[in-house]
Design a protein around this motif. Sequence first.
Motif, PDB file in Angstrom:
ATOM      1  N   HIS A  32      -7.834  30.293  14.044  1.00  0.00           N
ATOM      2  CA  HIS A  32      -6.396  30.027  14.022  1.00  0.00           C
ATOM      3  C   HIS A  32      -5.691  31.040  13.129  1.00  0.00           C
ATOM      4  O   HIS A  32      -4.677  31.617  13.501  1.00  0.00           O
ATOM      5  CB  HIS A  32      -6.091  28.611  13.539  1.00  0.00           C
ATOM      6  N   LYS A  33      -6.252  31.264  11.948  1.00  0.00           N
ATOM      7  CA  LYS A  33      -5.564  32.106  10.967  1.00  0.00           C
ATOM      8  C   LYS A  33      -5.466  33.568  11.389  1.00  0.00           C
ATOM      9  O   LYS A  33      -4.431  34.198  11.209  1.00  0.00           O
ATOM     10  CB  LYS A  33      -6.299  32.058   9.619  1.00  0.00           C
ATOM     11  N   TYR A  34      -6.581  34.080  11.914  1.00  0.00           N
ATOM     12  CA  TYR A  34      -6.641  35.536  12.093  1.00  0.00           C
ATOM     13  C   TYR A  34      -6.587  35.983  13.550  1.00  0.00           C
ATOM     14  O   TYR A  34      -6.583  37.165  13.827  1.00  0.00           O
ATOM     15  CB  TYR A  34      -7.908  36.084  11.433  1.00  0.00           C
ATOM     16  N   LYS A  35      -6.588  35.037  14.493  1.00  0.00           N
ATOM     17  CA  LYS A  35      -6.550  35.453  15.895  1.00  0.00           C
ATOM     18  C   LYS A  35      -5.518  34.665  16.707  1.00  0.00           C
ATOM     19  O   LYS A  35      -4.598  35.249  17.255  1.00  0.00           O
ATOM     20  CB  LYS A  35      -7.943  35.279  16.529  1.00  0.00           C
ATOM     21  N   ASN A  36      -5.665  33.337  16.735  1.00  0.00           N
ATOM     22  CA  ASN A  36      -4.811  32.575  17.645  1.00  0.00           C
ATOM     23  C   ASN A  36      -3.343  32.604  17.246  1.00  0.00           C
ATOM     24  O   ASN A  36      -2.467  32.740  18.093  1.00  0.00           O
ATOM     25  CB  ASN A  36      -5.309  31.134  17.762  1.00  0.00           C
ATOM     26  N   GLN A  37      -3.060  32.504  15.949  1.00  0.00           N
ATOM     27  CA  GLN A  37      -1.648  32.555  15.581  1.00  0.00           C
ATOM     28  C   GLN A  37      -1.088  33.964  15.705  1.00  0.00           C
ATOM     29  O   GLN A  37       0.097  34.142  15.970  1.00  0.00           O
ATOM     30  CB  GLN A  37      -1.395  32.006  14.172  1.00  0.00           C
ATOM     31  N   VAL A  38      -1.951  34.952  15.567  1.00  0.00           N
ATOM     32  CA  VAL A  38      -1.491  36.318  15.795  1.00  0.00           C
ATOM     33  C   VAL A  38      -1.059  36.457  17.256  1.00  0.00           C
ATOM     34  O   VAL A  38      -0.043  37.082  17.574  1.00  0.00           O
ATOM     35  CB  VAL A  38      -2.613  37.343  15.466  1.00  0.00           C
ATOM     36  N   ALA A  39      -1.834  35.812  18.148  1.00  0.00           N
ATOM     37  CA  ALA A  39      -1.515  35.889  19.576  1.00  0.00           C
ATOM     38  C   ALA A  39      -0.195  35.198  19.890  1.00  0.00           C
ATOM     39  O   ALA A  39       0.587  35.678  20.708  1.00  0.00           O
ATOM     40  CB  ALA A  39      -2.646  35.267  20.395  1.00  0.00           C
ATOM     41  N   THR A  40       0.094  34.067  19.229  1.00  0.00           N
ATOM     42  CA  THR A  40       1.295  33.323  19.589  1.00  0.00           C
ATOM     43  C   THR A  40       2.531  33.759  18.805  1.00  0.00           C
ATOM     44  O   THR A  40       3.642  33.628  19.300  1.00  0.00           O
ATOM     45  CB  THR A  40       1.092  31.803  19.385  1.00  0.00           C
ATOM     46  N   SER A  41       2.343  34.278  17.587  1.00  0.00           N
ATOM     47  CA  SER A  41       3.526  34.591  16.782  1.00  0.00           C
ATOM     48  C   SER A  41       3.586  36.033  16.306  1.00  0.00           C
ATOM     49  O   SER A  41       4.600  36.480  15.788  1.00  0.00           O
ATOM     50  CB  SER A  41       3.554  33.683  15.539  1.00  0.00           C
ATOM     51  N   GLY A  42       2.482  36.770  16.458  1.00  0.00           N
ATOM     52  CA  GLY A  42       2.442  38.117  15.918  1.00  0.00           C
ATOM     53  C   GLY A  42       2.144  38.143  14.426  1.00  0.00           C
ATOM     54  O   GLY A  42       2.026  39.207  13.830  1.00  0.00           O
ATOM     55  N   LEU A  43       2.043  36.964  13.824  1.00  0.00           N
ATOM     56  CA  LEU A  43       1.777  36.878  12.388  1.00  0.00           C
ATOM     57  C   LEU A  43       0.417  36.249  12.157  1.00  0.00           C
ATOM     58  O   LEU A  43       0.097  35.229  12.752  1.00  0.00           O
ATOM     59  CB  LEU A  43       2.808  35.969  11.709  1.00  0.00           C
ATOM     60  N   ALA A  44      -0.368  36.842  11.267  1.00  0.00           N
ATOM     61  CA  ALA A  44      -1.588  36.164  10.850  1.00  0.00           C
ATOM     62  C   ALA A  44      -1.179  34.957  10.016  1.00  0.00           C
ATOM     63  O   ALA A  44      -0.194  35.012   9.289  1.00  0.00           O
ATOM     64  CB  ALA A  44      -2.460  37.099  10.029  1.00  0.00           C
ATOM     65  N   ALA A  45      -1.941  33.882  10.131  1.00  0.00           N
ATOM     66  CA  ALA A  45      -1.650  32.706   9.309  1.00  0.00           C
ATOM     67  C   ALA A  45      -2.417  32.813   7.994  1.00  0.00           C
ATOM     68  O   ALA A  45      -3.049  31.870   7.542  1.00  0.00           O
ATOM     69  CB  ALA A  45      -1.997  31.429  10.054  1.00  0.00           C
ATOM     70  N   CYS A  46      -2.377  34.003   7.418  1.00  0.00           N
ATOM     71  CA  CYS A  46      -3.016  34.245   6.125  1.00  0.00           C
ATOM     72  C   CYS A  46      -2.221  35.351   5.459  1.00  0.00           C
ATOM     73  O   CYS A  46      -1.893  36.352   6.092  1.00  0.00           O
ATOM     74  CB  CYS A  46      -4.464  34.679   6.309  1.00  0.00           C
ATOM     75  N   VAL A  47      -1.923  35.163   4.183  1.00  0.00           N
ATOM     76  CA  VAL A  47      -1.175  36.187   3.464  1.00  0.00           C
ATOM     77  C   VAL A  47      -2.024  36.826   2.374  1.00  0.00           C
ATOM     78  O   VAL A  47      -1.525  37.614   1.575  1.00  0.00           O
ATOM     79  CB  VAL A  47       0.137  35.613   2.877  1.00  0.00           C
ATOM     80  N   GLY A  48      -3.312  36.463   2.331  1.00  0.00           N
ATOM     81  CA  GLY A  48      -4.217  37.095   1.380  1.00  0.00           C
ATOM     82  C   GLY A  48      -4.026  36.648  -0.063  1.00  0.00           C
ATOM     83  O   GLY A  48      -4.386  37.377  -0.983  1.00  0.00           O
ATOM     84  N   CYS A  49      -3.487  35.466  -0.276  1.00  0.00           N
ATOM     85  CA  CYS A  49      -3.220  35.027  -1.655  1.00  0.00           C
ATOM     86  C   CYS A  49      -4.492  34.698  -2.422  1.00  0.00           C
ATOM     87  O   CYS A  49      -4.494  34.691  -3.650  1.00  0.00           O
ATOM     88  CB  CYS A  49      -2.282  33.822  -1.672  1.00  0.00           C
ATOM     89  N   GLY A  50      -5.569  34.367  -1.672  1.00  0.00           N
ATOM     90  CA  GLY A  50      -6.853  34.104  -2.318  1.00  0.00           C
ATOM     91  C   GLY A  50      -7.036  32.697  -2.856  1.00  0.00           C
ATOM     92  O   GLY A  50      -8.052  32.389  -3.465  1.00  0.00           O
ATOM     93  N   ARG A  51      -6.039  31.820  -2.617  1.00  0.00           N
ATOM     94  CA  ARG A  51      -6.162  30.464  -3.172  1.00  0.00           C
ATOM     95  C   ARG A  51      -7.360  29.726  -2.579  1.00  0.00           C
ATOM     96  O   ARG A  51      -8.053  28.985  -3.269  1.00  0.00           O
ATOM     97  CB  ARG A  51      -4.881  29.660  -2.903  1.00  0.00           C
ATOM     98  N   CYS A  52      -7.589  29.906  -1.250  1.00  0.00           N
ATOM     99  CA  CYS A  52      -8.688  29.174  -0.614  1.00  0.00           C
ATOM    100  C   CYS A  52     -10.026  29.596  -1.208  1.00  0.00           C
ATOM    101  O   CYS A  52     -10.925  28.778  -1.395  1.00  0.00           O
ATOM    102  CB  CYS A  52      -8.674  29.369   0.897  1.00  0.00           C
ATOM    103  N   ALA A  53     -10.136  30.901  -1.502  1.00  0.00           N
ATOM    104  CA  ALA A  53     -11.386  31.404  -2.075  1.00  0.00           C
ATOM    105  C   ALA A  53     -11.617  30.791  -3.449  1.00  0.00           C
ATOM    106  O   ALA A  53     -12.733  30.417  -3.811  1.00  0.00           O
ATOM    107  CB  ALA A  53     -11.329  32.924  -2.171  1.00  0.00           C
ATOM    108  N   GLU A  54     -10.551  30.652  -4.185  1.00  0.00           N
ATOM    109  CA  GLU A  54     -10.661  30.092  -5.522  1.00  0.00           C
ATOM    110  C   GLU A  54     -10.955  28.597  -5.475  1.00  0.00           C
ATOM    111  O   GLU A  54     -11.683  28.061  -6.305  1.00  0.00           O
ATOM    112  CB  GLU A  54      -9.352  30.341  -6.274  1.00  0.00           C
ATOM    113  N   ALA A  55     -10.401  27.933  -4.454  1.00  0.00           N
ATOM    114  CA  ALA A  55     -10.555  26.474  -4.378  1.00  0.00           C
ATOM    115  C   ALA A  55     -11.906  26.057  -3.817  1.00  0.00           C
ATOM    116  O   ALA A  55     -12.338  24.916  -4.006  1.00  0.00           O
ATOM    117  CB  ALA A  55      -9.439  25.883  -3.516  1.00  0.00           C
ATOM    118  N   CYS A  56     -12.584  26.951  -3.102  1.00  0.00           N
ATOM    119  CA  CYS A  56     -13.801  26.551  -2.377  1.00  0.00           C
ATOM    120  C   CYS A  56     -14.966  26.357  -3.343  1.00  0.00           C
ATOM    121  O   CYS A  56     -15.393  27.299  -4.004  1.00  0.00           O
ATOM    122  CB  CYS A  56     -14.167  27.590  -1.329  1.00  0.00           C
TER     123      CYS A  56
END
Lengths: 355, 286
Positions: A301-325
């Motif tokens: 969803h983040k890096y492919k499907n939303q790019v297909a539907t909106s032209g925008l990746a659903a990720c801005v590279g903030c790194g919060r998910c990496a820190e939270a995992c």
Amino acid sequence: MKNSMVISKTSMKAWIEHLGKDFRLIGPKPFQDRYVFGEFHDAAEIDLNYPAAMLPLKKILLPQREDLIAFGKTNGKAEPVLENRPTIVLGAHTCDLHAIASLDHAFLEGYIDQHYRSRREHTLWISLECLEPCSEHAFCKDMGTLVTPDKFDLHLTDLGDDYVIDIGSERGAALLHGFDAVREAGEDDYRQFDQVMSQKWSCFPYRLEVDFTDIPRLLATNYRSVLWDELGERCLGCGACTLVCPTCFCFNVIDEVDFSLHEGKRYRTWDSCQLNEFALVAGGHDFRPSRAERLRHRFFHKYKNQVATSGLAACVGCGRCAEACIANITPMEVLNSLHRRRVASARHKQEASPQ
Amino acid sequence: MIAAQTSTLETASLYLPLEARILDMRPLTQLEKLYTIALPEGMSLNHRPGQFVEVSLFGIGEAPISICSSPSQSGNTFQLCVRRVGELTSALHRLEPGDSIGIRGPFGNGFPIERFRGKDMLFAPGGLGLAPARSLINQVLDERGFFGRVIILYGARHPSELLFTEELSKWEKRDDVELHVTVDRPDDNWKGNVGVITTLFQKIQVDAPNTIAVTVGPPVMYRFVLVELLGLGKGIREGNIWLSLERRMKCGVGKCGHCQMNHIYTCLDGPCFSYAQIRHVEEALS
């Protein structure tokens, strides 16, 4: 960067007081050893030199809990609840601003979500240029979010004693009206600004080995990669990654009746595609039963499907998910692993083919 | 309470239901009840066959339910067939005619019936799948002259679980409808076919290039019915085989994320798809 204004740091307190007369103010406040975006009234409560807030700005536009409908059980009452307090968010980093474009796509395209729109229309952003990396996990430079998006209101860049203010919208410009302690930027300011800006880029590392425009293709050819199963074994399915994500918007809707049993609220609350039962239907079929499938869905969803539907990746590279995992699964690891395996397999094929 | 409006979709909030009223409700089986519902102020739902509505009771919750009446037979009312499976549907079953319920919709794409005209229609619903299929079957029967043959293959687990039995006997009596019904487990009184729905396909011959197949049922049924319909079976083209997919369409308006299949929102882009549209969509039929 034309027609910029300059405000000295010593005048920030007065400007904040000025803005606070007409707006609810939200900014980065120290909390335990971290920072959170919260309501404030005095400049002393916030710290604009913050690394990254624990939760992203989606909590302003899509709060963890948002009442949608106020209803009466017996009197037939059913009224939408819309938040329309004029609000200023001060100190937003550019990655978080980019995430708003992604939320806009989710809530303002197709059917318009009036609850989101009302919050969106009543909120102005005074963003802040990042001059040094805020986290070892951030890959904003790879994702192209280290600069302001096309649309912003006011944008501050720290020049030491002053902030230079870039004006992005009329609504933003209006926030300076009637406040005397700002001046138009002069040649010296612009020179200093250029110096600060041109020094910053080399401070930020690239952390992805694959170019972000190539990620959709990388994923398209790796739907059946064993990596997803490997990650699924590690993933705990806790959903922390999606909760802290500035672009994740999935929600559940829940009814709550108050103690009188006569009145209640229908509210929405953050949900996560990583949680068990997210795709479970009433008949008992779960369409994404394994953690591996759910994790893959998130990345696709983040890096492919939303790019297909909106032209925008659903990720801005903030790194919060990496820190939270707590299983240490990071977008860098996932995307770089897929890329390395692709390179290795291409090399292998090349070596194996008779020339 | 709710301002006068002309369309069911023009509300101050996407999530605000209209207060509709139950005109009639009657049991179809132990688990399913049929509701006839009227919107406020004589408003029409203006739905297409295959669309769904979000049904809610304040204080309990909301769920997507297929509209089971055809637009041709709806007028200012419409029908829902509700299986009692959870908290909301159990509460719905306890209501009485005259009670009000919340309705949002209609949502989803519905079947493109205009593209089906001139063709033979082969319906293969299983179990509760007859409810959404019925909205299309009755529309087809009300425009009978626009279609060639109408074949209905219906399978249920047990005779007591057959839905719309009165309608089934009406269709049975028509000489322009070929109806075959089967049950997995018969009881002592059952005189009809026994076996899963796929056993009915051997009873019919179809003119494959001129046939539209519509199948609605649980995921496991699609796997077997598609084999009967495609190349190794009847040889019907992928684009002429239509399915309605079940997903957790919580909001119905493409916002909440629960019904996503890759880039597709089932609630917006579906729930009706041709097999050609979804055969390459991972997650759609797996």
